[in-house]
Design an enzyme around this catalytic site. Structure first.
Site, mmCIF file in Angstrom:
data_model
loop_
_atom_site.group_PDB
_atom_site.id
_atom_site.type_symbol
_atom_site.label_atom_id
_atom_site.label_comp_id
_atom_site.label_asym_id
_atom_site.label_seq_id
_atom_site.Cartn_x
_atom_site.Cartn_y
_atom_site.Cartn_z
ATOM 1 N N LYS A 3 34.681 30.106 37.520
ATOM 2 C CA LYS A 3 35.291 31.040 38.480
ATOM 3 C C LYS A 3 34.236 31.944 39.111
ATOM 4 O O LYS A 3 34.540 32.819 39.908
ATOM 5 C CB LYS A 3 36.351 31.887 37.781
ATOM 6 C CG LYS A 3 37.564 31.087 37.299
ATOM 7 C CD LYS A 3 38.605 32.017 36.709
ATOM 8 C CE LYS A 3 39.595 31.307 35.811
ATOM 9 N NZ LYS A 3 40.553 30.481 36.526
ATOM 10 N N GLN A 27 39.128 36.853 35.229
ATOM 11 C CA GLN A 27 39.227 37.275 36.634
ATOM 12 C C GLN A 27 38.434 38.552 36.896
ATOM 13 O O GLN A 27 38.505 39.101 37.995
ATOM 14 C CB GLN A 27 40.699 37.499 37.035
ATOM 15 C CG GLN A 27 41.601 36.288 36.855
ATOM 16 C CD GLN A 27 41.285 35.155 37.831
ATOM 17 O OE1 GLN A 27 40.528 35.336 38.804
ATOM 18 N NE2 GLN A 27 41.852 33.988 37.595
ATOM 19 N N CYS A 72 50.149 29.781 35.199
ATOM 20 C CA CYS A 72 49.931 29.888 33.751
ATOM 21 C C CYS A 72 50.323 31.260 33.218
ATOM 22 O O CYS A 72 49.620 31.838 32.372
ATOM 23 C CB CYS A 72 48.482 29.585 33.374
ATOM 24 S SG CYS A 72 47.961 27.961 33.871
ATOM 25 N N ASP A 90 40.166 39.630 28.123
ATOM 26 C CA ASP A 90 40.140 38.383 28.884
ATOM 27 C C ASP A 90 39.557 38.721 30.254
ATOM 28 O O ASP A 90 40.248 39.268 31.115
ATOM 29 C CB ASP A 90 41.572 37.839 28.994
ATOM 30 C CG ASP A 90 41.673 36.675 29.967
ATOM 31 O OD1 ASP A 90 40.667 36.327 30.618
ATOM 32 O OD2 ASP A 90 42.780 36.120 30.099
ATOM 33 N N HIS A 124 47.718 35.698 31.036
ATOM 34 C CA HIS A 124 47.615 34.250 31.269
ATOM 35 C C HIS A 124 47.916 33.547 29.937
ATOM 36 O O HIS A 124 47.659 34.110 28.869
ATOM 37 C CB HIS A 124 46.172 33.965 31.701
ATOM 38 C CG HIS A 124 45.886 32.557 32.096
ATOM 39 N ND1 HIS A 124 45.670 31.565 31.175
ATOM 40 C CD2 HIS A 124 45.761 31.960 33.309
ATOM 41 C CE1 HIS A 124 45.417 30.430 31.790
ATOM 42 N NE2 HIS A 124 45.471 30.640 33.102
#
Ligand code: 7TS
Length: 407
Positions: free
Chosen positions: A224, A201, A361, A198, A121
């Site tokens: 999220k 998600q 993104c 990261d 991303h």
């Protein structure tokens, strides 16, 4: 997992959109919020709104206890050793920028390498581009397999003794690929590099244990995972954070302030300048309670099943291309032949189905896939097979509609 009961906890889900039952499949962009989170935030504002770490008055103490209690809640959630390793941020983007600007600026110089992948991303890409430009370090990309996975052999080939930082998504927001970050951490450490994860998600959908992964930094966003927008977490190993300079300075993060010199508070507060995101942290703690009561493993299994069901249903749809591996997290990124993904999303919206279309993104990944944009349906704990059926019916409608228009 009783999805019917879970859905009752999310007031937003029971509405109609364009005359149809809302089918919310844009969870990778942001999740919906349960009563428990909405109430926790409202209660803070209604009953004990105060700034933290300041006065001795009762409301201030209550707010401080709730804010620092939220930090302990997060520590337990990702199994960090200490609350000193938990920094509240505005979100994943904010956390990754902090690592790039603080750790990156101090530890990178000409000839050093930062290694990432093509699936990142922009939040895990542009901060590295910037720090590479500033320090003379080089940004290197690990290639992907055709199905959108990363081979450990390719990690081994690209991570060298010049590598100082490896940064990778735990789960791709486009492909749904789940990356072997524990193994990648080993390769990074063998070469004297740190691993940044990261987890934007990942954290909402699966159990994370930072000690087991042995990652050096890990960032995620509250919004999220059922929490409010504007709150996130940066985990960092204590010894690394201790040697890092704060990115922002000002109130809250100082110990002693002189006219020309100041000293910083201890961890984690030296990284939290200004009035912190109090309501957000309280909301995040409530979201973690909510998710853990259901069980992260159960949530993962539920979404995995939904993704497999959706993949099966989509397999027979002519002209539908699906990107990413078979074994994946709960999302499906796709294109329909001769129909722009924005048009797909618009027709689906008319059917009450919310998905995202665009480059997500991840422009370098779009280029890698040789597309300009894609459509994406992403699932969460409250989605059902019936909703996927409604999504599939809407896909057929889209195809019929555009077949009529084209002919
Ligand atoms: N990393 C990944 C893998 C993401 O999916 C996102 C957001 C971010 C970082 C940034 O998170 P933020 O909370 O700081 O914005 N992804 C998406 C998406 O896929 N659609 O909308 C936002």
């Amino acid at each position: 997992m009783d999805v019917k009961e879970i859905r009752k906890q999310f007031p937003i889900l029971s509405q109609k959109v364009n005359g149809r039952d809302l089918v919310y499949l844009d969870n990778a962009a942001t999740s919906q919020k349960p009563h428990a989170v909405i109430d926790a935030v409202a209660n803070y504002y209604r009953e004990y709104n105060s700034n933290v770490h300041r006065g001795v008055h009762t409301l201030g103490t209550k707010a401080t206890d709730a804010y620092e209690g939220a930090r302990e809640r997060v520590r337990k959630f990702i199994n960090a050793k200490s609350t000193q390793e938990i920094i509240f941020t505005r979100g994943t983007t904010n956390g990754l920028n902090m690592v790039a600007q603080s750790y990156g600026r101090t530890n990178l110089s000409e000839g050093d390498e930062i290694v990432i992948t093509y699936m990142e991303h922009h939040a895990n890409l542009i901060p590295w581009q910037q720090v590479a430009k500033e320090t003379g370090a080089q940004l290197k990309y690990i290639p992907l397999q055709e199905d959108g996975t990363v081979l450990l052999e390719d990690v081994e080939k690209n991570v060298t003794s010049h590598t100082k930082i490896v940064s990778i998504a735990l789960v791709s927001n486009v492909l749904g690929t789940i990356n072997p970050v524990k193994e990648i951490a080993e390769i990074a450490h063998k070469n004297g590099a740190v691993l940044v994860v990261d987890a934007a998600q990942g954290a909402p959908h699966m159990k994370i244990d930072v000690q087991d992964l042995n990652c050096d930094f890990l960032a995620f966003s509250g919004h999220k995972m059922c929490a409010p927008t504007g709150i996130g977490v940066l985990y960092g190993k204590k010894n690394l954070l201790e040697d890092m300079e704060p990115v922002e300075t000002g109130g809250e993060m100082i110990d002693f302030v002189g006219l020309y010199e100041s000293t910083w508070k201890e961890l984690p507060w030296k990284f939290e300048a200004g009035t912190p995101i109090i309501a957000g942290a309280i909301g995040l703690a409530a979201a973690i309670d909510f998710l853990e009561e259901i069980g992260l493993d159960e949530i993962f299994q539920h979404e995995h099943k939904l993704a497999q069901y959706a993949l099966e249903q989509c397999a027979s749809i002519e002209g539908m291309t699906i990107y990413g591996p078979k074994e994946r997290a709960g999302l499906i990124t796709f294109n329909l032949e001769n129909i722009h993904p924005h048009d797909v999303a618009t027709v689906l919206d008319a059917e009450g189905v919310a998905i995202r279309a665009g480059h997500h993104c991840a422009q370098p990944l779009m280029k890698y896939l040789n597309v300009t944009a894609t459509a994406r349906a992403s699932f969460y704990l409250y989605n059902t097979e019936e909703e996927i059926d409604q999504f599939i019916r809407a896909i057929h409608k889209t195809k019929e509609y555009f077949a009529d228009v084209i002919s």
